[in-house]
Design a protein around this motif. Structure first.
Motif, short mmCIF file in Angstrom:
data_model
loop_
_atom_site.label_atom_id
_atom_site.label_comp_id
_atom_site.label_asym_id
_atom_site.label_seq_id
_atom_site.Cartn_x
_atom_site.Cartn_y
_atom_site.Cartn_z
N UNK A 64 0.82 -1.21 0.00
CA UNK A 64 0.00 0.00 0.00
C UNK A 64 0.86 1.27 0.00
N UNK A 65 0.52 2.20 -0.88
CA UNK A 65 1.20 3.49 -0.93
C UNK A 65 0.70 4.35 0.23
N UNK A 71 6.30 12.51 3.58
CA UNK A 71 7.25 11.44 3.27
C UNK A 71 6.50 10.17 2.87
N UNK A 72 6.88 9.63 1.71
CA UNK A 72 6.23 8.41 1.21
C UNK A 72 6.76 7.19 1.94
N UNK A 73 5.90 6.22 2.14
CA UNK A 73 6.36 4.93 2.64
C UNK A 73 5.44 3.84 2.12
N UNK A 74 5.90 2.60 2.21
CA UNK A 74 5.14 1.46 1.70
C UNK A 74 4.79 0.51 2.83
N UNK A 165 5.48 13.84 -9.96
CA UNK A 165 4.18 14.29 -9.47
C UNK A 165 3.78 13.36 -8.33
N UNK A 166 3.29 13.93 -7.25
CA UNK A 166 2.85 13.12 -6.12
C UNK A 166 1.56 12.39 -6.44
N UNK A 167 1.35 11.28 -5.75
CA UNK A 167 0.11 10.55 -5.93
C UNK A 167 -0.64 10.48 -4.61
N UNK A 168 -1.92 10.18 -4.70
CA UNK A 168 -2.72 9.97 -3.50
C UNK A 168 -2.14 8.79 -2.74
N UNK A 169 -2.03 8.93 -1.44
CA UNK A 169 -1.51 7.84 -0.62
C UNK A 169 -2.18 7.91 0.74
N UNK A 170 -2.15 6.80 1.45
CA UNK A 170 -2.86 6.68 2.73
C UNK A 170 -1.99 7.09 3.91
N UNK A 171 -2.62 7.62 4.92
CA UNK A 171 -1.93 7.79 6.19
C UNK A 171 -1.59 6.38 6.68
N UNK A 172 -0.33 6.13 7.04
CA UNK A 172 0.05 4.75 7.40
C UNK A 172 -0.72 4.20 8.61
N UNK A 173 -1.09 5.07 9.55
CA UNK A 173 -1.82 4.58 10.72
C UNK A 173 -3.21 4.11 10.29
N UNK A 175 -3.89 3.08 7.25
CA UNK A 175 -3.68 1.90 6.41
C UNK A 175 -3.54 0.64 7.28
N UNK A 176 -2.83 0.78 8.40
CA UNK A 176 -2.68 -0.36 9.32
C UNK A 176 -4.07 -0.77 9.84
N UNK A 177 -4.87 0.24 10.20
CA UNK A 177 -6.22 -0.05 10.71
C UNK A 177 -7.08 -0.71 9.64
N UNK A 178 -6.96 -0.23 8.39
CA UNK A 178 -7.75 -0.79 7.27
C UNK A 178 -7.43 -2.28 7.07
N UNK A 179 -6.15 -2.60 7.06
CA UNK A 179 -5.74 -4.00 6.84
C UNK A 179 -6.17 -4.86 8.03
N UNK A 180 -6.00 -4.31 9.22
CA UNK A 180 -6.38 -5.07 10.43
C UNK A 180 -7.87 -5.37 10.46
N UNK A 181 -8.69 -4.34 10.12
CA UNK A 181 -10.14 -4.60 10.17
C UNK A 181 -10.58 -5.53 9.04
N UNK A 182 -9.72 -5.73 8.05
CA UNK A 182 -10.00 -6.73 7.01
C UNK A 182 -9.38 -8.09 7.40
N UNK A 183 -8.90 -8.19 8.62
CA UNK A 183 -8.38 -9.47 9.11
C UNK A 183 -6.93 -9.74 8.78
#
Ligand code: AMP
Ligand code: ZN
Ligand code: FE
Ligand code: FE
Length: 282
Positions: A64-65, A71-74, A165-173, A175-183
């Motif tokens: 996930x971007x 600062x970008x991270x994956x 050019x920058x791209x849309x990306x998620x706040x990492x916190x 993103x962690x919650x999104x993946x966790x709530x998807x199990x």
């Protein structure tokens, strides 16, 4: 056991089709791979279909971007429910914006007098979630740069590049919650890969751990020994798992499958904590 938890296919910016990646992993004697394309799950079906008759185990995943304070991270997500609606919605937004952004980079390159077109980039990307490596390949094709790394410079599409050019990306916190709530479970990909651009400070890793991050990708081709040592220390302090992976991209990069690997105990700990999906054995 040979376990490689970060592998790309041509569903994003790898060169090879998911079935080919599976065949290559089998030929290389790997036991487990995770398919972790950027912002898409589109390669999973083909990879899963290629498994029967092999000894390979496939972990479904995604890279996930994310962005925090510019600062970008994956973030690697594994074994989440692929039908989770909130996650699918965010993946849609990420991919849609990748297309807008690639077009915008082509426009900037055109303004700089470079002979690349969106049609060219779109042909190279095919059905993939379009990324800078596709734009880089167009620059190689047009003879502007000698190779893909040659495009990731201040002159062209490096993170400080004239045509970046920058791209849309998620706040990492989030993103962690999104993946966790998807199990699923999450691992911070190549946290100290400083050759790619700015990296986050320890405070961000601490915050991600507090948000439920499961692990740090320590053994990665873009980490030198001091970076690995530092990350091992942080992982011990924050009670995070330590993974290793090749970040295989086929011919787009020179790292082979299985160049870096994850220990069996860590793999089993990740699987035990995930409940959105299970690894699939061939
Ligand atoms: P994007 O997500 O579209 O911004 O593209 C980022 C991807 O480009 C990364 O995941 C890498 O695969 C690749 N990349 C980043 N930096 C470099 C570099 N310096 N040389 C070659 N490939 C790079
Ligand atoms: Zn990539
Ligand atoms: Fe990455
Ligand atoms: Fe990657």
């Amino acid at each position: 056991m040979c376990i490689d938890l970060h592998v790309h296919s041509n569903a994003s910016d790898g060169s090879d089709a998911p079935a080919s990646v599976v065949q290559q992993a089998v030929a290389a004697g790997l036991d487990v791979i995770a398919l972790t394309d950027h912002d898409t799950l589109a390669g999973h079906a083909e990879a899963l279909a290629a498994l029967p008759g092999t000894d390979l185990t496939l972990v479904t995943g995604v890279e996930l971007s994310c962005v925090i304070e510019g600062t970008s991270l994956h973030l690697l997500g594994y074994l989440f429910d692929p039908d989770n609606e909130a996650l699918a919605h965010e993946l849609d937004l990420l991919r849609t914006d990748r297309t807008r952004r690639a077009r915008a980079m082509v426009d900037k390159l055109t303004t700089l007098g470079v002979d690349v077109t969106w049609e060219q980039v779109a042909r190279i990307a095919g059905d993939a979630a379009v990324g800078r490596p596709h734009v880089a390949l167009a620059l190689v094709e047009s003879g502007v740069v000698p190779d893909v790394p040659g495009a990731f410079t201040p002159e062209w599409i490096g993170s400080d590049g004239r045509a970046y050019v920058e791209k849309y990306a998620l706040d990492p916190l989030r993103a962690i919650a999104l993946v966790r709530q998807a199990g699923g479970v999450t691992v911070f990909a190549h946290p100290l890969a400083s050759t790619r651009g700015p990296i986050v400070g320890d405070d961000v890793i601490v915050a991600m751990a507090a948000a439920g991050l499961h692990g740090l990708e320590v053994d990665h081709p873009d980490h030198d020994e001091p970076a690995r040592k530092k990350l091992r220390g942080l992982a011990a302090e924050l009670d995070l798992l330590i993974t290793g992976s090749s970040d295989f991209h086929g011919t787009v990069k020179d790292t082979p499958l299985g160049a870096e690997t994850t220990g069996r105990a860590v793999y089993e700990a990740l699987v035990a904590q995930a409940h959105g999906a299970a690894p699939v054995r061939g």
